[in-house]
Design an enzyme around this catalytic site. Structure first.
Site, PDB file in Angstrom:
ATOM      1  N   GLU A  83      11.917  -7.677   0.953  1.00  0.00           N
ATOM      2  CA  GLU A  83      10.870  -8.676   0.723  1.00  0.00           C
ATOM      3  C   GLU A  83      10.835  -9.068  -0.750  1.00  0.00           C
ATOM      4  O   GLU A  83      10.692 -10.239  -1.098  1.00  0.00           O
ATOM      5  CB  GLU A  83       9.505  -8.119   1.135  1.00  0.00           C
ATOM      6  CG  GLU A  83       9.354  -7.881   2.619  1.00  0.00           C
ATOM      7  CD  GLU A  83       7.947  -7.457   2.994  1.00  0.00           C
ATOM      8  OE1 GLU A  83       6.993  -8.118   2.566  1.00  0.00           O
ATOM      9  OE2 GLU A  83       7.808  -6.464   3.727  1.00  0.00           O
ATOM     10  N   ASP A 143       1.710 -16.171  11.837  1.00  0.00           N
ATOM     11  CA  ASP A 143       3.132 -15.821  11.639  1.00  0.00           C
ATOM     12  C   ASP A 143       4.075 -16.831  12.277  1.00  0.00           C
ATOM     13  O   ASP A 143       5.195 -16.487  12.673  1.00  0.00           O
ATOM     14  CB  ASP A 143       3.425 -14.387  12.133  1.00  0.00           C
ATOM     15  CG  ASP A 143       2.637 -13.350  11.344  1.00  0.00           C
ATOM     16  OD1 ASP A 143       2.386 -13.596  10.147  1.00  0.00           O
ATOM     17  OD2 ASP A 143       2.252 -12.318  11.917  1.00  0.00           O
ATOM     18  N   HIS A 178       6.466 -12.145   5.921  1.00  0.00           N
ATOM     19  CA  HIS A 178       6.130 -11.262   7.041  1.00  0.00           C
ATOM     20  C   HIS A 178       7.264 -10.248   7.200  1.00  0.00           C
ATOM     21  O   HIS A 178       8.439 -10.614   7.119  1.00  0.00           O
ATOM     22  CB  HIS A 178       5.963 -12.084   8.328  1.00  0.00           C
ATOM     23  CG  HIS A 178       5.576 -11.242   9.503  1.00  0.00           C
ATOM     24  ND1 HIS A 178       4.300 -10.751   9.676  1.00  0.00           N
ATOM     25  CD2 HIS A 178       6.306 -10.762  10.546  1.00  0.00           C
ATOM     26  CE1 HIS A 178       4.263 -10.020  10.782  1.00  0.00           C
ATOM     27  NE2 HIS A 178       5.455 -10.009  11.330  1.00  0.00           N
ATOM     28  N   ARG A 192      -6.379 -12.209   5.849  1.00  0.00           N
ATOM     29  CA  ARG A 192      -7.350 -13.047   6.581  1.00  0.00           C
ATOM     30  C   ARG A 192      -6.571 -14.116   7.309  1.00  0.00           C
ATOM     31  O   ARG A 192      -5.647 -14.723   6.739  1.00  0.00           O
ATOM     32  CB  ARG A 192      -8.341 -13.752   5.638  1.00  0.00           C
ATOM     33  CG  ARG A 192      -9.179 -12.850   4.781  1.00  0.00           C
ATOM     34  CD  ARG A 192     -10.041 -11.891   5.531  1.00  0.00           C
ATOM     35  NE  ARG A 192     -11.058 -12.505   6.391  1.00  0.00           N
ATOM     36  CZ  ARG A 192     -11.814 -11.820   7.241  1.00  0.00           C
ATOM     37  NH1 ARG A 192     -11.656 -10.518   7.368  1.00  0.00           N
ATOM     38  NH2 ARG A 192     -12.714 -12.439   7.975  1.00  0.00           N
TER      39      ARG A 192
HETATM   40  C1  GRF Z   1       4.119  -6.892   3.126  1.00  0.00           C
HETATM   41  O1  GRF Z   1       4.874  -6.086   3.977  1.00  0.00           O
HETATM   42  C2  GRF Z   1       4.085  -8.310   3.633  1.00  0.00           C
HETATM   43  O2  GRF Z   1       5.233  -8.689   4.315  1.00  0.00           O
HETATM   44  C3  GRF Z   1       2.923  -8.272   4.598  1.00  0.00           C
HETATM   45  O3  GRF Z   1       1.983  -7.426   4.008  1.00  0.00           O
HETATM   46  C4  GRF Z   1       2.642  -6.507   3.131  1.00  0.00           C
HETATM   47  C5  GRF Z   1       2.002  -6.673   1.810  1.00  0.00           C
HETATM   48  O4  GRF Z   1       2.466  -5.727   0.870  1.00  0.00           O
HETATM   49  N1  GRF Z   1       2.444  -9.604   4.874  1.00  0.00           N
HETATM   50  P1  GRF Z   1       2.135  -5.936  -0.674  1.00  0.00           P
HETATM   51  O5  GRF Z   1       0.620  -6.050  -0.789  1.00  0.00           O
HETATM   52  O6  GRF Z   1       2.832  -7.178  -1.116  1.00  0.00           O
HETATM   53  O7  GRF Z   1       2.654  -4.710  -1.352  1.00  0.00           O
END
Ligand code: GRF
Length: 221
Positions: free
Chosen positions: A179, A150, A114, A96
């Site tokens: 990530e 972002d 992101h 959202r």
């Molecule tokens: C990730 O790639 C994050 O960077 C983006 O949405 C995705 C979420 O993946 N904002 P998860 O739900 O954490 O597996």
């Protein structure tokens, strides 16, 4: 039970929750300076809610479809976050857009991850955008949230080379691995009090720039 002295984080999700899990796993380590106070989803069917509950984490749902306007939804979301005693709010696949009143209320206490090297490739279909642009590198960014989508001061990034054979799904998977490394790192640094924002840029006390240089593509001499 949240122990005194550790930073209390609330994680906002909308779906799978793999970044939430990475943060929860980091927090479960005894020497990690943060704890998950709650996981909150705007979607009752988010898979991550079950994962969090199975880990014994308090979960809550603030369903945006139950509110006529964004202001009402965001007020309820803020109330839920406040009631958990959060010091830091981590967006982890929270789908959202958040308005300026919410973002300003949590300014410099609200971070996002992101899957691109911001400020490049904002928005949705990030990996498709990267491949369509022929970018040689992609990666992931953890940043403080500002009202524009972002955007915001960058805390940490992980970069990786894009291969000619990459598909959006393959690139997404490789970026996701990174990530899961950098989100806990950013939370650790914030919890350790090492992160400051001045003039919309971030300084991390005691951290130095990595020394690696990578050229992509590589070619034989
Ligand atoms: C990730 O790639 C994050 O960077 C983006 O949405 C995705 C979420 O993946 N904002 P998860 O739900 O954490 O597996």
């Amino acid at each position: 039970m949240v122990e005194a002295g550790r930073l209390k984080i609330v994680i906002l999700i909308s779906g799978r929750g793999s970044n939430m899990t990475a943060l929860a796993e980091a927090c479960a380590a005894g020497d990690f300076p943060a704890e998950v106070a709650a996981v909150i989803s705007n979607r009752p069917d988010a898979q991550g809610l079950t994962t969090a509950a199975n880990r014994g984490i308090t979960t809550a749902i603030v369903d945006h479809t139950q509110y006529d306007a964004r202001a009402g939804f965001e007020a309820a979301l803020s109330a839920a976050i406040e009631s958990s005693g959060a010091d830091l709010v981590c967006l982890a696949g929270f789908m959202r857009l958040l308005g300026a009143p919410f973002v300003d209320q949590w300014r410099d206490r609200l971070i996002n991850i992101h899957p691109s090297l911001l400020p490049a490739f904002k928005g949705l279909d990030t990996h498709g955008q990267v491949l369509a642009a022929g970018a040689r590198f992609s990666g992931s960014t953890v940043h403080f949230v500002r009202p524009a989508t972002d955007e915001g001061p960058i805390i940490v990034q992980a970069a990786l080379a894009v291969a000619p054979s990459d598909t959006a799904a393959g690139l997404a998977a490789r970026v996701l691995e990174q990530e899961h490394r950098i989100y806990p790192l950013a939370v650790r640094w914030i919890a350790e009090g090492r992160v400051t924002v001045a003039n919309e840029t971030v300084t991390i006390a005691g951290a130095s720039a990595g020394s690696g240089v990578t050229i992509n593509p590589e070619s034989a001499p």
